[in-house]
Write an enzyme that holds these catalytic residues in place. Structure first.
Site, mmCIF file in Angstrom:
data_model
loop_
_atom_site.group_PDB
_atom_site.id
_atom_site.type_symbol
_atom_site.label_atom_id
_atom_site.label_comp_id
_atom_site.label_asym_id
_atom_site.label_seq_id
_atom_site.Cartn_x
_atom_site.Cartn_y
_atom_site.Cartn_z
ATOM 1 N N ASP A 130 0.843 -1.184 0.000
ATOM 2 C CA ASP A 130 0.000 0.000 0.000
ATOM 3 C C ASP A 130 0.882 1.239 0.000
ATOM 4 O OD1 ASP A 130 -2.370 1.817 0.817
ATOM 5 O OD2 ASP A 130 -3.277 -0.175 0.795
ATOM 6 N N HIS A 179 -4.796 4.737 4.686
ATOM 7 C CA HIS A 179 -5.313 3.800 3.692
ATOM 8 C C HIS A 179 -4.882 2.373 4.001
ATOM 9 C CE1 HIS A 179 -5.684 1.858 -0.317
ATOM 10 N NE2 HIS A 179 -6.708 2.674 -0.446
ATOM 11 N N SER A 229 -10.607 -0.234 -3.408
ATOM 12 C CA SER A 229 -9.635 -0.421 -2.329
ATOM 13 C C SER A 229 -10.246 -1.180 -1.162
ATOM 14 C CB SER A 229 -9.116 0.923 -1.819
ATOM 15 O OG SER A 229 -8.026 1.366 -2.569
#
Length: 643
Positions: free
Chosen positions: A108, A147, A336
């Site tokens: 990521d 994230h 995602s």
């Protein structure tokens, strides 16, 4: 400044020659990419190298035809938590799966917050997150990635906050930034300790970023990134790479195959990975049955330029509640989120398969299984470039694994030699849909030369699946394309996909013949080390489901005569069959519960023409058990019901 922290060193002592050579190739590619970027930045010093917008993160990745390509996390702001409850601890399948003993890789924009309460182990003595790359890709040292933390929570959160419970609540996560990801993936898959069989990649190259659209030929093209993914998969057959499709669904550009489609970029166009679209399911109140499933408008559409079915499947990525740095929680949507939803679920399926078989299934088997059992989108039957094969159905996948143990379905890993045709027969009853699937890990293809919408097939080894009955031949699904009307599907000879699915909606009762053959010469990287396309065999996975399927046992004397009685029973039953005088092997009986735990094991001497033994399982709980009975090469699996 670009971050060039590469993470862990490759554990070459544990690698094949093919993986070591691939690492050398990837290193040359990485150095060339960095040189292109640095040269561009030198000429264009005001170029933005990275930016953050809430949880979204974008970083300069490469230069193609003078245009900047950015890598971006695939999020849109919205929210919903998602679960795979039927397989989890306390689920109604009574499998109690949680990913214990497994490790998944998450690449990521930076490291996940290993200190978050959701990632603590079962006794809260340490974290299940192993941060391999502490450096942020956006040069912000000491900060955890929101994230990556959200993605990792969707996979692995233990459920401290029930609404943010992940899919695999006790799995370990290796957390990386996306710098030099391909080389690190090879290292992680070949690690001496805790090698991975699954990884999640919720990032990619968007069609447009900062108002600039990448070259039109790039969409749907089989690029070097796609080829790298296929080579990594080919070299590591147990390892499945799960990728988000992207969030360019509403982006408009000139030069695509058809308006509203053709928006997959780079590694999303590989053959051997599993690419996930973002869907928003509609559940019935209280009982939570799936009533409808809609694609999120932001989800990037396929297909590839050669009309392969991509994305592969869709999963719930809309309004997912998960962990964020600092011990908090937030809701987000996008591919995602649908990708880690899938990755965590696949970990549970691998855990279950290993409990029953002692090893993980091949990546092609897992990829074929979830495509085979996916729920169609209710709009148009068959595959399409938005959903792929349909919406992820974890329960159906787990039930197929168990049904295969009970000989009421088929889930097998096979091999096709040059010039060979694999043939089997089985009987099926009318009623439920009859469905057969083959999937294989194909050789990497030839990369695109920059031609817009190049339809040249990238398939190297073209296998063919057919079902026949009473003179009728049933063909697999394939995509069709018209420049004037867009995309549709039909059934015929599929020459582009390395998943083929044959469906008979209303089968008649009787005997079916299944064949798997191949076109041309099978190619591979085995045999002559100087010839990378030396003819070789091709591994493939086979899945068959339907109503009351009975597999052919004409060569298995044990199965032909075996009976178990009484069944159902109270824990005591007799196994009886004709023991051939030409087979002097001992008889082995292993009995497992539905979670794969061995509850009985014995070896009996073959001392008579009739095997007749009473088994006592008094003390075990009521439920379904699986008895594996073998004598030499003859085997049979029987379902035992204890009341």
């Amino acid at each position: 400044m670009l971050n060039q922290s590469y993470g862990q060193s490759p554990e070459k002592a544990n690698m094949s020659k093919e993986n070591i050579e691939l690492l050398r190739q990837l290193d040359r590619q990485e150095q060339a990419r960095l040189a292109r970027v640095q040269a561009y930045l030198k000429k264009n010093p005001k170029t933005i190298t990275s930016k953050k917008d809430g949880i979204n993160f974008t970083q300069i990745y490469d230069i193609v035809d003078g245009v900047v390509l950015y890598r971006s996390t695939n999020n849109l702001n919205a929210g919903r938590a998602t679960k795979t409850s039927h397989l989890q601890v306390g689920g109604d399948l009574e499998l109690d799966l949680d990913g214990t003993g497994m490790t998944v890789g998450v690449w990521d924009g930076g490291p996940a917050d290993l200190n978050h309460p959701e990632f603590q182990n079962s006794d809260n003595s340490g974290s299940r997150i192993n941060v391999v790359d502490f450096a942020m890709s956006d040069d912000d040292p000491g900060e955890f990635s929101g994230h990556a933390t959200h993605v990792s929570g969707t996979i692995a959160a233990k459920g401290v906050f029930a609404e943010a419970k992940g899919m695999a609540t006790n799995i370990n996560v290796n957390s990386y930034n996306w710098t030099n990801d391909y080389a690190e993936m090879i290292s992680a898959a070949n690690a001496t300790i805790d090698p991975i069989v699954l990884s999640n990649h919720s990032y990619g190259v968007p069609v447009s970023s900062g108002g600039e659209t990448i070259p039109a030929w790039y969409m749907g093209a089989y690029t070097q990134d796609a080829r790298n993914i296929d080579q990594i998969s080919k070299n590591n057959p147990k390892y499945l790479i799960v990728a988000s499709a992207g969030n360019s669904g509403t982006t408009i550009y000139t030069g695509g195959m058809y308006s509203g489609y053709d928006k997959l970029t780079t590694d999303k166009n590989a053959k051997n990975n599993l690419v996930i679209a973002n869907a928003s399911p509609v559940l019935s109140p209280f009982i939570y049955d799936l009533e409808a499933v809609n694609i999120n408008t932001g989800s990037s559409q396929g297909p590839t330029d050669d009309l392969r079915i991509k994305p592969d499947i869709a999963a719930d990525g809309t309004n997912v509640k998960s962990s964020v740095p600092g011990g908090g929680y937030a809701e987000f949507s996008g591919t995602s989120m649908s990708a880690p939803n899938t990755t965590g679920t696949l970990a549970l399926l691998q855990q279950y398969y290993k409990q029953l078989h002692g090893e993980y299934m091949n990546s092609s088997t897992l990829r074929g299984l979830v495509c085979h059992t996916s729920v169609d989108d209710y709009a148009t039957p068959g595959p399409d470039p938005k959903f792929g094969w349909g919406f992820l159905d974890a329960r159906a996948s787990a039930e197929t694994i168990l049904d295969a143990q009970n000989n009421t379905a088929l889930l097998d890993e096979l091999n096709l030699a040059q010039g060979e045709t694999y043939t089997m027969t089985f009987t099926a009853q009318e009623g439920d849909k009859l469905k057969a699937t083959i999937a294989w890990t194909d050789m990497p293809g030839i990369i695109s030369n920059g031609t817009l919408n190049d339809p040249t097939p990238r398939l190297v080894n073209d296998l063919d699946l057919r079902l026949t009955k009473d003179g009728n031949t049933y063909f697999p699904w394939k995509l069709d394309y018209s420049a004037s009307s867009g995309f549709s599907n039909s059934k015929g000879d599929n020459t582009v996909d390395n998943i083929e699915i044959v469906e008979i909606e209303a089968p008649s009762s009787g005997v079916y013949t299944l064949t798997v053959s191949h076109k041309g010469t099978l190619k591979g990287n085995a045999g002559d080390p100087l010839d990378p396309f030396f003819p070789q065999t091709q591994d493939f996975s086979l899945i068959v489901t339907g109503n009351n399927i009975t597999l052919s046992t004409q060569d298995n004397l044990l199965s032909n005569s075996l009976v178990v009685y009484p069944n159902p029973n109270k824990g005591e039953f007799t196994i009886s069959f004709d023991s051939s005088v030409n087979n002097s092997n001992d008889i082995k009986v292993d009995i497992y519960d539905v979670s794969g735990r061995l509850v009985y094991k014995n070896v009996f001497v073959n001392d008579s023409a009739q095997f007749n033994k009473t088994i006592n399982l008094n003390g075990v709980a009521s439920g379904i058990y699986v008895a594996n009975i073998s004598q030499g090469n003859n085997t049979s699996t029987q379902k035992i019901i204890i009341e």
